[in-house]
Scaffold this active site. Structure first.
Site, PDB file in Angstrom:
ATOM      1  N   GLU A  53     -24.934 -22.619  19.308  1.00 60.41           N
ATOM      2  CA  GLU A  53     -26.037 -23.333  19.953  1.00 60.41           C
ATOM      3  C   GLU A  53     -25.525 -24.222  21.089  1.00 60.41           C
ATOM      4  O   GLU A  53     -26.163 -24.331  22.141  1.00 60.41           O
ATOM      5  CB  GLU A  53     -26.785 -24.187  18.924  1.00 60.41           C
ATOM      6  CG  GLU A  53     -27.423 -23.381  17.804  1.00 60.41           C
ATOM      7  CD  GLU A  53     -26.540 -23.267  16.573  1.00 60.41           C
ATOM      8  OE1 GLU A  53     -27.072 -23.338  15.462  1.00 60.41           O
ATOM      9  OE2 GLU A  53     -25.298 -23.111  16.733  1.00 60.41           O
ATOM     10  N   ASP A 206       7.372   1.304   0.339  1.00 60.90           N
ATOM     11  CA  ASP A 206       7.067   1.367   1.774  1.00 60.90           C
ATOM     12  C   ASP A 206       7.716   0.269   2.602  1.00 60.90           C
ATOM     13  O   ASP A 206       7.793   0.400   3.832  1.00 60.90           O
ATOM     14  CB  ASP A 206       5.551   1.288   1.986  1.00 60.90           C
ATOM     15  CG  ASP A 206       4.818   2.474   1.377  1.00 60.90           C
ATOM     16  OD1 ASP A 206       5.493   3.447   0.997  1.00 60.90           O
ATOM     17  OD2 ASP A 206       3.585   2.428   1.289  1.00 60.90           O
ATOM     18  N   GLY A 285      -1.247  -0.330  -4.110  1.00 63.72           N
ATOM     19  CA  GLY A 285      -1.405   1.107  -4.313  1.00 63.72           C
ATOM     20  C   GLY A 285      -2.492   1.469  -5.317  1.00 63.72           C
ATOM     21  O   GLY A 285      -3.395   0.694  -5.598  1.00 63.72           O
ATOM     22  N   SER A 291      -7.497  -1.184 -10.585  1.00 60.02           N
ATOM     23  CA  SER A 291      -7.741  -2.387 -11.383  1.00 60.02           C
ATOM     24  C   SER A 291      -8.930  -3.167 -10.826  1.00 60.02           C
ATOM     25  O   SER A 291      -9.733  -3.726 -11.590  1.00 60.02           O
ATOM     26  CB  SER A 291      -6.492  -3.274 -11.421  1.00 60.02           C
ATOM     27  OG  SER A 291      -6.218  -3.856 -10.157  1.00 60.02           O
TER      28      SER A 291
END
Length: 342
Positions: A53, A206, A285, A291
């Site tokens: 605004e 990884d 993963g 989960s």
């Protein structure tokens, strides 16, 4: 669309530009209309800076027109002092006679107080214009304040035949399922969220950075579920970027690494809520993703389906049945975005 919807739609377009930059504030855009023409517009650019605004009012060249104009905003103007003064007071100060609002701000410091203040000063207020679209834009903000947890996005890549990775993914170097262009898309997603989460197996296999390095934007807070003594050599613990490790044995803070002794998903989300994390991007993963699915902790699922077949390997998670899917193409890959079908 009627005129009010057209102008609120423009507010939403403007507000979107602040994605990834304004949290914990909401995404807000504003336009000012006189004689069916936009004479000013603005949006909240960055946390701590002017609200939408304020930007819209500042952009109006002839301030005398404000007393005969309508100000549009996708979220109820604030009525409390935070990093900046209340926007409701600014509207009152400039004698703007009419305000049109997309949706009510359910944050306890606002929650109708802005509208109440405007009405007390004789300002005409119209609410709930494109309410669904306005709430969806600020889904992270509303989830955080209403459900007392972050907005949760689950993301993974899978092959055409439904595998996340080859079985021997630790030693198989040719593990990319999607195109190189898709990596930049994922990094743009990361920059839009407050935090990113992976499990310890992803770190071990990884050695990821979990940053937005291939896209211009901020890096999210990094979160690891689980701990392994070999982590000390991994990128996440050596690059100096803030990282939280939830685990079962260590409670400590060492430079940029915070160890928190907690493994219960509900408790972890409560801790993140208290740390003002409004959104969580869960990249894997498989065990971590499943989960969250089994516990019912998800608001959105994004699946990148590469144009490859693995024939065997680690199966992708089974998607919940209460998801409504939208499918698009991204280069040679397919992008599936699912939200809870309510």
């Amino acid at each position: 669309m009627n005129n009010d919807e057209v102008y609120i739609s423009r507010c939403l377009e403007l507000a979107q530009k602040g994605l990834g930059l304004v949290a914990p504030n909401p995404l807000v855009g504003s336009v000012i209309v006189y004689d069916n023409k936009i004479i000013g517009e603005g949006y909240h650019h960055q946390y701590g800076n002017d609200h939408a605004e304020v930007c819209a009012i500042k952009s109006v060249k002839d301030k005398s027109l404000l007393t005969k104009s309508t100000i549009y905003v996708n979220l109820e103007p604030c009525a409390h002092y935070g990093k900046t003064p209340p926007c409701a007071d600014l509207i009152i100060k400039h004698n703007i006679p009419k305000v049109v609002i997309g949706c009510i701000d359910t944050f306890s410091e606002v929650a109708g107080k802005g509208i109440e203040r405007l009405k007390k000063h004789g300002i005409e207020v119209t609410t709930l214009v494109l309410e669904k679209e306005s709430r969806n834009l600020n889904k992270r903000f509303f989830t955080y304040h209403e459900k007392k947890r972050p907005y949760i996005i689950l993301k993974w890549a899978e092959s055409q035949d439904g595998f996340m990775a080859p079985e021997d993914s630790l030693h198989n170097k040719n593990r990319w399922i999607t195109n190189e262009e898709t990596k930049s898309l994922v990094h743009s997603w990361r920059s839009q969220e407050d935090a990113i989460m992976v499990g310890k197996n992803t770190v071990l296999k990884d050695n990821p950075s979990l940053t937005a390095r291939d896209y211009f934007g901020k890096n999210p807070l990094r979160i690891i579920l689980g701990f392994d003594k070999t982590f000390e050599s991994k990128t996440l613990l050596t690059d100096g970027i803030k990282t939280i490790i939830f685990n079962s044995s260590i409670e400590n803070t060492v430079e940029n690494i915070e160890y928190i002794k907690e493994t219960n998903p509900s408790s972890i989300l409560d801790i993140l809520w208290k740390k003002k994390v409004q959104s969580l991007f869960v990249e894997g993963g498989k065990h971590v993703l499943e989960s969250f699915i089994h516990a019912g902790y998800y608001d959105e699922i994004r699946i990148l389906k590469g144009n490859v077949y693995l024939k065997s390997g680690i199966p992708a998670p089974k998607v919940p049945t209460n998801i409504k899917w939208r499918t698009t193409k991204y280069y040679n890959d397919k992008l599936l975005i699912g939200t809870i079908d309510s």
